[in-house]
Design a protein around this motif. Structure first.
Motif, PDB file in Angstrom:
ATOM      1  N   CYS A  31       0.748  -1.260  -0.260  1.00 24.72           N
ATOM      2  CA  CYS A  31       0.101   0.048  -0.232  1.00 24.72           C
ATOM      3  C   CYS A  31       0.610   1.604   0.251  1.00 24.72           C
ATOM      4  N   THR A  32       2.195   1.525   1.042  1.00 23.10           N
ATOM      5  CA  THR A  32       2.971   2.687   0.722  1.00 23.10           C
ATOM      6  C   THR A  32       3.609   2.714  -0.355  1.00 23.10           C
ATOM      7  N   ALA A  33       4.002   1.721  -0.972  1.00 25.33           N
ATOM      8  CA  ALA A  33       4.444   1.713  -2.350  1.00 25.33           C
ATOM      9  C   ALA A  33       3.598   1.897  -3.562  1.00 25.33           C
ATOM     10  N   ALA A  34       2.241   1.555  -3.602  1.00 30.07           N
ATOM     11  CA  ALA A  34       1.422   2.455  -4.438  1.00 30.07           C
ATOM     12  C   ALA A  34       0.697   3.205  -3.976  1.00 30.07           C
ATOM     13  N   ALA A  35       0.534   3.578  -2.831  1.00 28.96           N
ATOM     14  CA  ALA A  35       0.373   4.987  -2.659  1.00 28.96           C
ATOM     15  C   ALA A  35       1.396   6.061  -3.310  1.00 28.96           C
ATOM     16  N   PHE A  36       2.730   6.079  -2.776  1.00 29.01           N
ATOM     17  CA  PHE A  36       4.121   6.818  -3.369  1.00 29.01           C
ATOM     18  C   PHE A  36       4.342   7.068  -4.446  1.00 29.01           C
ATOM     19  N   SER A  37       3.521   5.486  -5.276  1.00 26.10           N
ATOM     20  CA  SER A  37       4.374   5.288  -6.768  1.00 26.10           C
ATOM     21  C   SER A  37       3.442   5.881  -8.136  1.00 26.10           C
ATOM     22  N   THR A  38       2.023   6.998  -7.166  1.00 27.49           N
ATOM     23  CA  THR A  38       0.719   7.667  -8.337  1.00 27.49           C
ATOM     24  C   THR A  38       0.942   8.411  -7.776  1.00 27.49           C
ATOM     25  N   GLN A  39       0.157   9.546  -9.196  1.00 31.55           N
ATOM     26  CA  GLN A  39       0.026  10.516  -9.408  1.00 31.55           C
ATOM     27  C   GLN A  39      -0.994  10.951  -9.427  1.00 31.55           C
ATOM     28  N   ASN A  40      -1.603   9.729  -8.789  1.00 30.95           N
ATOM     29  CA  ASN A  40      -3.372  10.231  -8.999  1.00 30.95           C
ATOM     30  C   ASN A  40      -4.083  10.055  -7.370  1.00 30.95           C
ATOM     31  N   GLN A  41      -4.294  11.758  -7.359  1.00 34.40           N
ATOM     32  CA  GLN A  41      -4.726  12.131  -5.892  1.00 34.40           C
ATOM     33  C   GLN A  41      -5.255  10.781  -4.927  1.00 34.40           C
ATOM     34  N   ASN A  42      -6.597  10.486  -5.528  1.00 38.59           N
ATOM     35  CA  ASN A  42      -8.184   9.540  -5.476  1.00 38.59           C
ATOM     36  C   ASN A  42      -7.589   8.148  -5.187  1.00 38.59           C
ATOM     37  N   VAL A  43      -6.287   7.682  -6.022  1.00 34.15           N
ATOM     38  CA  VAL A  43      -6.108   6.824  -5.938  1.00 34.15           C
ATOM     39  C   VAL A  43      -4.496   6.038  -4.220  1.00 34.15           C
ATOM     40  N   ARG A  44      -3.600   7.477  -4.422  1.00 32.23           N
ATOM     41  CA  ARG A  44      -3.102   7.373  -3.393  1.00 32.23           C
ATOM     42  C   ARG A  44      -4.095   7.734  -1.673  1.00 32.23           C
ATOM     43  N   SER A  45      -5.346   8.387  -2.190  1.00 33.36           N
ATOM     44  CA  SER A  45      -5.539   8.397  -0.581  1.00 33.36           C
ATOM     45  C   SER A  45      -6.220   7.169  -0.282  1.00 33.36           C
ATOM     46  N   ALA A  46      -7.110   6.431  -1.413  1.00 34.44           N
ATOM     47  CA  ALA A  46      -7.714   4.685  -1.461  1.00 34.44           C
ATOM     48  C   ALA A  46      -6.234   3.967  -1.021  1.00 34.44           C
ATOM     49  N   CYS A  47      -5.364   4.121  -1.562  1.00 36.17           N
ATOM     50  CA  CYS A  47      -3.958   3.265  -0.702  1.00 36.17           C
ATOM     51  C   CYS A  47      -3.404   4.135   0.587  1.00 36.17           C
ATOM     52  N   LEU A  48      -3.408   4.954   1.004  1.00 36.09           N
ATOM     53  CA  LEU A  48      -3.322   4.931   1.941  1.00 36.09           C
ATOM     54  C   LEU A  48      -4.565   4.851   3.343  1.00 36.09           C
ATOM     55  N   HIS A  49      -5.713   5.078   3.084  1.00 34.97           N
ATOM     56  CA  HIS A  49      -6.309   4.404   3.466  1.00 34.97           C
ATOM     57  C   HIS A  49      -6.381   2.912   4.363  1.00 34.97           C
ATOM     58  N   MET A  50      -6.494   2.120   3.367  1.00 34.10           N
ATOM     59  CA  MET A  50      -5.733   0.899   2.537  1.00 34.10           C
ATOM     60  C   MET A  50      -4.671   0.461   3.988  1.00 34.10           C
ATOM     61  N   LEU A  51      -3.761   1.362   3.759  1.00 30.72           N
ATOM     62  CA  LEU A  51      -2.251   1.297   4.351  1.00 30.72           C
ATOM     63  C   LEU A  51      -2.459   1.489   6.486  1.00 30.72           C
ATOM     64  N   ASP A  52      -3.702   2.596   6.444  1.00 26.98           N
ATOM     65  CA  ASP A  52      -3.943   2.559   8.003  1.00 26.98           C
ATOM     66  C   ASP A  52      -5.027   1.370   8.416  1.00 26.98           C
ATOM     67  N   LEU A  53      -5.855   0.740   7.454  1.00 29.82           N
ATOM     68  CA  LEU A  53      -6.659  -0.571   8.032  1.00 29.82           C
ATOM     69  C   LEU A  53      -5.539  -1.832   8.306  1.00 29.82           C
ATOM     70  N   HIS A  54      -4.123  -1.912   7.076  1.00 26.44           N
ATOM     71  CA  HIS A  54      -3.577  -2.779   7.807  1.00 26.44           C
ATOM     72  C   HIS A  54      -2.996  -2.756   9.225  1.00 26.44           C
ATOM     73  N   GLN A  55      -1.998  -1.291   8.598  1.00 25.40           N
ATOM     74  CA  GLN A  55      -1.504  -0.826  10.679  1.00 25.40           C
ATOM     75  C   GLN A  55      -2.858  -1.683  11.229  1.00 25.40           C
ATOM     76  N   GLN A  56      -3.758  -0.826  11.977  1.00 27.34           N
ATOM     77  CA  GLN A  56      -4.982  -1.559  12.795  1.00 27.34           C
ATOM     78  C   GLN A  56      -4.642  -2.401  12.665  1.00 27.34           C
ATOM     79  N   HIS A  57      -5.004  -4.076  11.292  1.00 34.82           N
ATOM     80  CA  HIS A  57      -4.834  -5.180  11.531  1.00 34.82           C
ATOM     81  C   HIS A  57      -3.634  -5.922  12.487  1.00 34.82           C
TER      82      HIS A  57
END
Length: 78
Positions: A31-57
């Motif tokens: 998720c981190t790699a995907a978030a910081f390799s995209t220029q699309n803010q919606n994709v970045r936001s979704a990846c960072l949200h998923m990163l947060d969920l996986h950190q919680q898990h």
């Protein structure tokens, strides 16, 4: 006082926890790699949200492991 009693976890359950933590760690890295390799803010936001969920898990699994740590056998089981 109502204290929750925990049973010792089995070797199989410990293996499952460790595997699950490893999987969550890999997903966090992806998720981190995907978030910081995209220029699309919606994709970045979704990846960072998923990163947060996986950190919680991951932290939930770690807390579960720590709660049972005191009951873990100190010698190999036969």
């Amino acid at each position: 006082m109502n204290m929750q009693q925990h049973k010792p976890i089995t070797a199989k359950e410990l293996e499952y926890l460790v595997d699950s933590m490893s999987n969550e760690d890999l997903l966090m890295k992806q998720c981190t790699a995907a978030a910081f390799s995209t220029q699309n803010q919606n994709v970045r936001s979704a990846c960072l949200h998923m990163l947060d969920l996986h950190q919680q898990h991951y932290h939930t699994l770690m807390n579960t492991l720590q709660q049972h740590y005191q009951m873990a056998p100190t010698q190999p089981q036969q």
